[in-house]
Design a protein around this motif. Sequence first.
Motif, mmCIF file in Angstrom:
data_model
loop_
_atom_site.group_PDB
_atom_site.id
_atom_site.type_symbol
_atom_site.label_atom_id
_atom_site.label_comp_id
_atom_site.label_asym_id
_atom_site.label_seq_id
_atom_site.Cartn_x
_atom_site.Cartn_y
_atom_site.Cartn_z
ATOM 1 N N GLY A 113 -20.872 -2.480 -0.981
ATOM 2 C CA GLY A 113 -20.506 -2.905 0.343
ATOM 3 C C GLY A 113 -19.867 -4.312 0.480
ATOM 4 N N ALA A 114 -19.586 -4.840 -0.604
ATOM 5 C CA ALA A 114 -18.842 -6.221 -0.854
ATOM 6 C C ALA A 114 -17.430 -6.303 -0.371
ATOM 7 C CB ALA A 114 -19.117 -6.814 -2.209
ATOM 8 N N ASP A 115 -17.186 -7.294 0.341
ATOM 9 C CA ASP A 115 -15.879 -7.542 0.910
ATOM 10 C C ASP A 115 -14.854 -7.806 -0.258
ATOM 11 O OD1 ASP A 115 -16.247 -10.257 -0.132
ATOM 12 O OD2 ASP A 115 -16.647 -11.031 1.868
ATOM 13 N N PRO A 116 -13.606 -7.812 -0.095
ATOM 14 C CA PRO A 116 -12.749 -7.838 -1.161
ATOM 15 C C PRO A 116 -12.739 -9.160 -2.142
ATOM 16 C CG PRO A 116 -11.528 -7.465 0.656
ATOM 17 C CD PRO A 116 -12.958 -7.734 1.359
ATOM 18 N N ALA A 117 -13.036 -10.445 -1.404
ATOM 19 C CA ALA A 117 -13.341 -11.494 -2.351
ATOM 20 C C ALA A 117 -14.519 -11.271 -3.075
ATOM 21 C CB ALA A 117 -13.511 -12.678 -1.639
ATOM 22 N N GLU A 118 -15.457 -10.869 -2.842
ATOM 23 C CA GLU A 118 -16.625 -10.523 -3.527
ATOM 24 C C GLU A 118 -16.477 -9.510 -4.581
ATOM 25 O OE1 GLU A 118 -20.058 -11.221 -5.498
ATOM 26 O OE2 GLU A 118 -19.192 -12.499 -4.096
ATOM 27 N N PRO A 154 0.691 -1.238 -0.106
ATOM 28 C CA PRO A 154 -0.108 -0.050 0.080
ATOM 29 C C PRO A 154 0.820 1.240 0.089
ATOM 30 C CG PRO A 154 0.218 -0.743 2.303
ATOM 31 C CD PRO A 154 0.941 -1.626 1.453
ATOM 32 N N SER A 155 2.221 1.134 0.037
ATOM 33 C CA SER A 155 2.995 2.159 0.069
ATOM 34 C C SER A 155 2.660 3.445 -0.978
ATOM 35 C CB SER A 155 4.408 1.896 -0.051
ATOM 36 O OG SER A 155 4.970 1.459 -1.401
ATOM 37 N N ARG A 156 2.323 3.029 -2.180
ATOM 38 C CA ARG A 156 2.215 4.118 -3.343
ATOM 39 C C ARG A 156 0.850 3.883 -3.910
ATOM 40 N NH1 ARG A 156 6.906 3.461 -7.299
ATOM 41 N NH2 ARG A 156 6.851 1.186 -7.034
ATOM 42 N N ALA A 157 -0.073 3.063 -3.749
ATOM 43 C CA ALA A 157 -1.364 2.774 -4.349
ATOM 44 C C ALA A 157 -2.134 2.133 -3.220
ATOM 45 C CB ALA A 157 -1.303 2.122 -5.664
ATOM 46 N N GLY A 158 -3.404 2.405 -2.962
ATOM 47 C CA GLY A 158 -4.113 1.796 -1.766
ATOM 48 C C GLY A 158 -4.246 0.392 -2.350
ATOM 49 N N ALA A 159 -4.661 -0.175 -3.439
ATOM 50 C CA ALA A 159 -5.004 -1.391 -3.830
ATOM 51 C C ALA A 159 -4.633 -1.529 -5.367
ATOM 52 C CB ALA A 159 -6.391 -1.681 -3.622
ATOM 53 N N ALA A 160 -4.412 -2.971 -5.705
ATOM 54 C CA ALA A 160 -4.145 -3.005 -7.133
ATOM 55 C C ALA A 160 -5.221 -4.180 -7.701
ATOM 56 C CB ALA A 160 -2.957 -3.457 -7.243
ATOM 57 N N LEU A 161 -5.918 -3.968 -8.543
ATOM 58 C CA LEU A 161 -6.587 -5.146 -9.435
ATOM 59 C C LEU A 161 -5.980 -5.397 -10.609
ATOM 60 C CD1 LEU A 161 -9.261 -6.766 -9.446
ATOM 61 C CD2 LEU A 161 -10.246 -4.854 -10.633
ATOM 62 N N ILE A 162 -5.314 -6.436 -10.575
ATOM 63 C CA ILE A 162 -4.206 -6.839 -11.796
ATOM 64 C C ILE A 162 -4.749 -7.998 -12.652
ATOM 65 C CG2 ILE A 162 -2.194 -7.874 -12.230
ATOM 66 C CD1 ILE A 162 -1.325 -7.196 -9.263
ATOM 67 N N THR A 163 -5.514 -7.650 -13.760
ATOM 68 C CA THR A 163 -6.204 -8.413 -14.743
ATOM 69 C C THR A 163 -5.120 -9.125 -15.468
ATOM 70 O OG1 THR A 163 -6.464 -6.530 -16.183
ATOM 71 C CG2 THR A 163 -8.284 -7.191 -14.521
ATOM 72 N N LEU A 164 -5.288 -10.469 -15.557
ATOM 73 C CA LEU A 164 -4.362 -11.539 -16.289
ATOM 74 C C LEU A 164 -5.191 -12.271 -17.442
ATOM 75 C CD1 LEU A 164 -2.707 -12.757 -13.070
ATOM 76 C CD2 LEU A 164 -1.908 -10.966 -14.488
ATOM 77 N N GLY A 165 -6.133 -11.597 -18.130
ATOM 78 C CA GLY A 165 -6.549 -12.447 -19.137
ATOM 79 C C GLY A 165 -7.317 -13.647 -18.932
ATOM 80 N N GLU A 175 -4.642 -5.645 -1.532
ATOM 81 C CA GLU A 175 -4.791 -4.614 -0.775
ATOM 82 C C GLU A 175 -3.913 -4.744 0.384
ATOM 83 O OE1 GLU A 175 -8.991 -4.682 0.616
ATOM 84 O OE2 GLU A 175 -9.738 -4.435 -1.511
ATOM 85 N N ALA A 176 -4.012 -3.585 1.325
ATOM 86 C CA ALA A 176 -3.311 -3.476 2.475
ATOM 87 C C ALA A 176 -3.256 -4.866 3.456
ATOM 88 C CB ALA A 176 -3.108 -2.477 3.119
ATOM 89 N N GLY A 177 -4.605 -5.085 3.505
ATOM 90 C CA GLY A 177 -4.799 -6.164 4.438
ATOM 91 C C GLY A 177 -4.857 -7.762 3.960
ATOM 92 N N GLY A 178 -4.603 -7.845 2.673
ATOM 93 C CA GLY A 178 -4.482 -9.265 1.964
ATOM 94 C C GLY A 178 -4.457 -9.230 0.691
ATOM 95 N N ALA A 179 -4.455 -10.289 -0.119
ATOM 96 C CA ALA A 179 -4.496 -10.554 -1.406
ATOM 97 C C ALA A 179 -5.376 -11.730 -1.787
ATOM 98 C CB ALA A 179 -3.034 -10.605 -2.086
ATOM 99 N N VAL A 235 -12.774 -17.906 -5.548
ATOM 100 C CA VAL A 235 -11.588 -16.899 -5.031
ATOM 101 C C VAL A 235 -10.780 -17.500 -4.027
ATOM 102 C CG1 VAL A 235 -11.329 -14.415 -4.007
ATOM 103 C CG2 VAL A 235 -13.184 -14.961 -5.705
ATOM 104 N N THR A 236 -9.528 -17.346 -4.106
ATOM 105 C CA THR A 236 -8.479 -17.845 -3.098
ATOM 106 C C THR A 236 -7.758 -16.922 -2.287
ATOM 107 O OG1 THR A 236 -8.379 -19.894 -4.303
ATOM 108 C CG2 THR A 236 -6.702 -19.658 -2.630
ATOM 109 N N ARG A 237 -7.705 -16.817 -1.074
ATOM 110 C CA ARG A 237 -6.955 -15.970 -0.440
ATOM 111 C C ARG A 237 -5.563 -16.477 -0.510
ATOM 112 N NH1 ARG A 237 -8.320 -12.063 4.644
ATOM 113 N NH2 ARG A 237 -6.052 -10.870 4.755
ATOM 114 N N LEU A 238 -4.672 -15.422 -0.740
ATOM 115 C CA LEU A 238 -3.096 -15.824 -0.865
ATOM 116 C C LEU A 238 -2.517 -15.717 0.645
ATOM 117 C CD1 LEU A 238 -2.123 -14.334 -4.078
ATOM 118 C CD2 LEU A 238 -2.713 -16.719 -3.665
ATOM 119 N N ALA A 239 -1.395 -16.452 0.966
ATOM 120 C CA ALA A 239 -0.890 -16.270 2.163
ATOM 121 C C ALA A 239 0.156 -14.875 2.136
ATOM 122 C CB ALA A 239 0.028 -17.256 2.564
#
Length: 312
Positions: free
Chosen positions: A270-275, A216-227, A235-239, A308-312
């Motif tokens: 109001g969805a959570d990150p996974a949704e 989160p140092s230079r952007a609050g979150a990143a949505l990275i699309t991979l085709g 996000e700061a709190g998880g991926a 959706v899978t949460r990454l460690a």
Amino acid sequence: MIVTLTANPSLDRTVTLPAPLVPGEVQAATSAREDAGGKGINVARAVAAAGEQCIAVLPLAHDDPFAAALDSGALETERVPVHGHVRANLAITDPAGVTTKLNLPGASLSAGDIAAVINAVVARTASTRWLVLAGSLPPGVPDDLYVRVIHAVRRAHRDAPLIAVDAAGPVLASAVADGAPDLIKPNDDELTGLVGADIDDADASAILELARGIVPSRAGAALITLGSRGALLVEAGGAWTASPPPIDVVSTVGAGDSSLAGYILAHLAGADPAERLRQAIRYGAAAASLPGTQAPTPTDLPRGDVTVTRLA
């Protein structure tokens, strides 16, 4: 209310071939269509199709034929008068969904035009939850335009909107270095250019490690699309990572824009990150299953499950 800025809109012409494109050969097309395009406009159309109020800000001359294509979409717009006409982009698609794009540079904007565009965005974001700054910049416009917009909006409004940036190359690098956007939406090529590392064969954990140099140092979150590989939300709190459901790919043009629209719609609900990631995947897949740069509606979303899978 959501506001988008498309500094370099385009008339998107899509030609469909019955077989793969063969350079240097004469080939007959099976169909063609035209859509009012540009990343911010694509996002706005998808958001509006879901029933959310959205305004698309763009530079547009009074006599530009692009206005007719824009009007056909029933999208609320803020048109900043400029000289010069909107560019035309050509996309060629084949039965396998492989897309070849030819993008023209667009009309130049003067210093006065740039100031007017920034002022229009500031005026329209007085009571806005999201501002989306998306797409390339016209010739002669400095790479820091989005940074200037971000700073102007945050100075003008105590309760400034969340700001998403969907751009490439120096424009994205400038926004990340000096704009501190709340969200960036790079695809694999754009992330490669931003971090200076090839991610074509990288797994989700390796991509996450690269993204952690930005979030989160230079952007609050990143949505990275991979085709076809899906997408990654950091996000700061998880991926989280997810893959798209099975679809018949028709045209990938605008799929990333629709992914961003899906994410924002889920956030507004109001969805959570996974949704939010799941909705982004669904909207991107829906757009890829439609011809041209049509904006998907909620009824176009694929029915297949998105795990959706949460990454460690």
